[in-house]
Design an enzyme around this catalytic site. Structure first.
Site, PDB file in Angstrom:
ATOM      1  N   ASP A   1       0.876  -1.158   0.000  1.00 21.34           N
ATOM      2  CA  ASP A   1       0.000   0.000   0.000  1.00 21.34           C
ATOM      3  C   ASP A   1       0.922   1.218   0.000  1.00 21.34           C
ATOM      4  O   ASP A   1       2.108   1.126   0.341  1.00 21.34           O
ATOM      5  CB  ASP A   1      -0.946   0.008   1.218  1.00 21.34           C
TER       6      ASP A   1
HETATM    7  C1  BGC Z   1      -4.889   3.465   0.088  1.00 21.19           C
HETATM    8  C2  BGC Z   1      -5.017   2.477  -1.053  1.00 21.19           C
HETATM    9  C3  BGC Z   1      -4.874   3.191  -2.362  1.00 21.19           C
HETATM   10  C4  BGC Z   1      -3.527   3.897  -2.381  1.00 21.19           C
HETATM   11  C5  BGC Z   1      -3.249   4.661  -3.661  1.00 21.19           C
HETATM   12  C6  BGC Z   1      -3.625   4.292  -0.018  1.00 21.19           C
HETATM   13  O1  BGC Z   1      -3.637   5.323   0.903  1.00 21.19           O
HETATM   14  O2  BGC Z   1      -4.897   2.791   1.322  1.00 21.19           O
HETATM   15  O3  BGC Z   1      -6.248   1.823  -0.983  1.00 21.19           O
HETATM   16  O4  BGC Z   1      -5.000   2.298  -3.415  1.00 21.19           O
HETATM   17  O5  BGC Z   1      -3.480   4.825  -1.313  1.00 21.19           O
HETATM   18  O6  BGC Z   1      -4.050   5.771  -3.737  1.00 21.19           O
END
Ligand code: BGC
Length: 756
Positions: free
Chosen positions: A229
């Site tokens: 993530d």
């Molecule tokens: C989120 C993800 C997301 C990623 C990219 C993160 O903060 O938890 O779900 O895909 O950001 O935006």
């Protein structure tokens, strides 16, 4: 294959390999021009395309796209085909926009209704969440675009999401929190998986070898790529060792250097780096190979978003059949959400919708309605003039439709709710209107359940959740009966926050949270504790009625490796076409571990015309009966009778039957001096070795005392002996040969019999 991966792996320098293991920027992997390795683009997800606008320096500036219903709504459809249909549309958009991987779906379990991101997740039930995720993935990937199943694993709260350490026992992990991922991985093989931010039992998911390699790859056979993530990496070198292939977004070379240094110092093997590099190359290759020229039609996808939402909304109350509305009645719409619907949540899933249709716009196709704003959403404050106008408007109309729910600030990625209340100003509005008009229909827009103190004052409640940009059209279709409500709740609605299973342990203390409710999440908890709920899991009304009959269970008895077929007939006994979600639950009638009363193990959504009947068939395999037994690190079926329950919700079981299942595996047992007499006698071998002697002791105890122990002397003697450790029985026999040596020999004999 475009890339010759074997050859490239030989030609890449260590530095180049390390560089491939992190993003080039927020949304791209790195290229290695020298070897013609291209970069690929990934974008959020999950319920729409949030592609960064070309040339924009702001990673959150997205192109115009279509916002489909969010996962909390989608799951209520209980409709695999619908999810696949939406996935296909997303896949088309990604193809056309040259996005290789769309980040989603998210299949984390709704442990508490407070989680700020619940709107992005499907359910409290792992089977439903897994099936929905798999269907979504199949749709997207059928278009040659990858998905990233997220957030692996147990990302169940936003509070301290990057540092929180969750204490979760393995059975709970396997049965509840990992199970949806397992289903989706095995059924749909997502191109990528995104690890979560949180820690589980001390380990950040981004460097948790047990999670990323032992469970995901070795147990489930996953061979795709794992990315982090955004910003989830703690120790990059540990991550490579654990099986985290790609760090996202860019670390600007900082973590790449750590990888190079660790290899040079001999702390990280080149083999581990190669494995991760190979997976990045495979993903790149697959993405390039799957690229096809594509176009997409925004308006058509908008229509699709509305069509999908109409299949997701849940009718929770409909007294006096107040719905559907008649276009000739005098109707008013009240509430800001009628004009400006809340249809998505805040954070990384936020779509730059090219348009959104409100119910107030959509209703023009049906009839003229009066409108009053009623409340504001910027703050929770009653505006007297707005309230007065709304009450006035309600007075002169036959029926009042109040659009209510949670303003954006109440729930979002990044923080959790602290309560389940709706804004007080909205509650006051509903109660004031009740004083002048009893025909109230409430339409809700929210990402997670709310407390409903006004429920007694309204006749109908239509839950739209966060229904995507077509929500207004879908709402009107349902209100006026052009579509029949057919969503069923994918989560239990409790009476009050204090009732929730995780209430005493959410969101934890500091960086620690204990999942001490174990597997008893959602209805598994409310059912076990026989608690009243506002609306049960699986519940939803329709404009027609269904009857269930002819339950047929293919066998009375099966071995765990056999498949059981269960069927029943469902008939639409009302006067209009409608869809029913036929739900199958299984419960172990007697179990030596604590198990839920029932667990969802099958569901089918069927559409029936008035008077029409259809047979619905379910197949149940070993997993429908098993629990996760840590003593054997495997799924285990305890022999005995299981109840098969088929019904319209978790609390509306219409047909029941049972099956006897023979488990074939045996749990390892090894008896010692400290094993209890009761445990030893619980197996036939134990009875054979010690039964007679123990019987004698019991008799001795009662003889000694006559009926001194009471009229139930024998029972009492047995009860006392049952919890006595085996070493204790030596005191019951004065013979010198009944000693520790003798006892050890007898136990050895018994253990040998059990092993043999
Ligand atoms: C989120 C993800 C997301 C990623 C990219 C993160 O903060 O938890 O779900 O895909 O950001 O935006």
């Amino acid at each position: 294959m475009t890339l010759n991966i074997k050859k490239i792996l030989k030609e890449l320098t260590l530095e180049e390999k390390a560089s491939l293991l992190s993003g080039a920027d927020f949304w791209h992997t790195k290229a290695v021009e020298r070897l013609a390795i291209p970069q690929i683009m990934v974008s959020d997800g999950p319920h729409g395309l949030r592609k960064n606008a070309e040339g924009s320096a702001n990673p959150n500036e997205a192109i115009k796209a279509v916002c489909f219903p969010t996962a909390c709504a989608l799951a209520c459809s209980f409709d695999r085909n619908l999810l696949t249909m939406m996935g296909k549309a997303l896949g088309e958009e990604c193809q056309a926009e040259k996005v290789s991987v769309i980040l989603g779906p998210g299949c984390n379990i709704k442990r508490s209704p407070l989680c700020g991101r619940n709107f992005e997740y499907f359910s409290e039930d792992p089977y439903l969440a897994g099936e929905m995720a798999a269907a979504h993935i199949k749709g997207v990937q059928s278009k040659g675009v990858g998905t990233s199943l997220k957030h692996f694993a147990a990302n169940n709260q936003e509070n301290r999401r990057l540092t929180i350490n969750e204490r979760i026992d393995e059975r709970t992990l396997r049965e509840i929190y990992l199970a949806p991922f397992e289903i989706a991985v095995k059924q749909a093989d997502p191109w990528t998986i995104m690890c979560s931010y949180n820690r589980i039992n001390g380990y950040h998911s981004s460097q948790n070898k047990w999670l990323l390699t032992d469970v995901l790859r070795n147990d489930w056979g996953y061979s795709g790529l794992v990315m982090s993530d955004w910003g989830a990496v703690d120790d990059r070198v540990a991550g490579v060792k654990a099986g985290l292939d790609l760090e996202m977004p860019a670390s600007f070379g900082k973590n790449d250097k750590l990888i190079v240094d660790a290899v040079n110092r001999g702390e990280l093997s080149m083999e581990a780096v190669d494995k991760c590099t190979e997976r990045v190359l495979r993903l790149t290759d697959k993405a390039e190979e799957s690229r096809t020229p594509a176009k997409w039609d925004m308006e058509a996808h908008h229509e699709l978003a509305a069509k999908i939402e109409a299949q997701c909304a849940v009718l929770l109350k409909n007294d006096d059949d107040i719905l559907p509305l008649d276009r000739n009645e005098k109707i008013c719409f009240i509430g800001e959400f009628a004009a400006k619907p809340r249809y998505q949540g805040g954070g990384s899933s936020h779509i730059n919708s090219f348009k959104a249709v409100s119910a107030l716009e959509a209703v023009k196709d049906y009839c003229k309605v009066e409108y009053a704003q009623g409340y504001i959403t910027e703050e929770d404050r009653t505006v007297p003039e707005l309230l007065e106008q709304a009450v006035d408007c309600a007075k002169y109309n036959d029926k009042v439709v109040i659009f209510a729910g949670l303003p954006e600030s109440f729930e979002s990625e990044g923080y959790d709710r602290t309560h389940m209340r709706m804004p007080d100003c909205q509650i006051e509005l509903i109660n004031e209107i009740y004083k002048v008009n009893k025909n109230i229909i409430v339409v809700l827009h929210n990402g997670s359940p709310v407390e409903l103190p006004f429920i007694g004052n309204i006749k109908a409640l239509l839950e739209m959740y966060l229904g995507g940009q077509g929500v207004g059209k879908a709402t009107c279709e349902l209100l006026f009966g052009d579509a029949a409500p057919c969503g069923r709740l994918a989560e239990s609605w409790c009476m009050k926050l204090e009732d929730t299973p995780s209430y005493l342990n959410f969101p934890g203390v500091g960086d620690e949270v204990s999942y001490s409710e174990g597997v008893f999440v959602g209805y598994r908890y409310y059912d076990k504790k026989k608690m009243e709920v506002r609306f049960p899991f699986g519940f939803g009304l329709s404009y027609t009625k269904f009857e269930y009959s002819d339950l047929v269970i293919s066998e009375n008895e099966i071995n765990e490796d056999q498949t059981l077929t269960v069927s029943c007939t469902v008939t639409n006994v009302g006067s209009r076409t409608g869809s029913e979600v036929v739900q199958l639950y299984v419960g172990d009638k007697e179990s030596s571990v604590m198990r839920p009363v029932k667990e969802l193990k099958g569901f089918e959504k069927i559409t029936l015309k008035a008077g029409e009947s259809r047979k619905v068939v379910f197949n149940l395999d070993k997993r429908a009966f098993a629990y996760y037994e840590t003593a054997i690190n495997d799924w285990f079926v305890e022999y005995g009778e299981f109840e098969i329950m088929v019904g319209a919700s978790s609390r509306d079981i219409r047909l029941t039957g049972s099956v006897y299942v023979n488990g074939t595996a045996k749990l390892p047992v090894h008896f010692t001096f400290n094993s209890t007499v009761g445990d030893v006698l619980s197996c036939s071998e134990g009875k054979e070795v010690f039964g007679e002697l123990i019987d004698k002791f019991c008799k001795g105890m009662t003889d000694m005392n006559g009926d001194g122990l009471g009229s139930n002397s024998m029972e009492l003697a047995l009860a006392m002996l049952k919890d006595t450790p085996m070493r204790g029985i030596l005191c019951y026999d004065e013979r010198p040969e009944i000693n520790r040596v003798w006892l050890q020999e007898m136990l050895d004999r018994l253990n040998a019999m059990l092993e043999g």
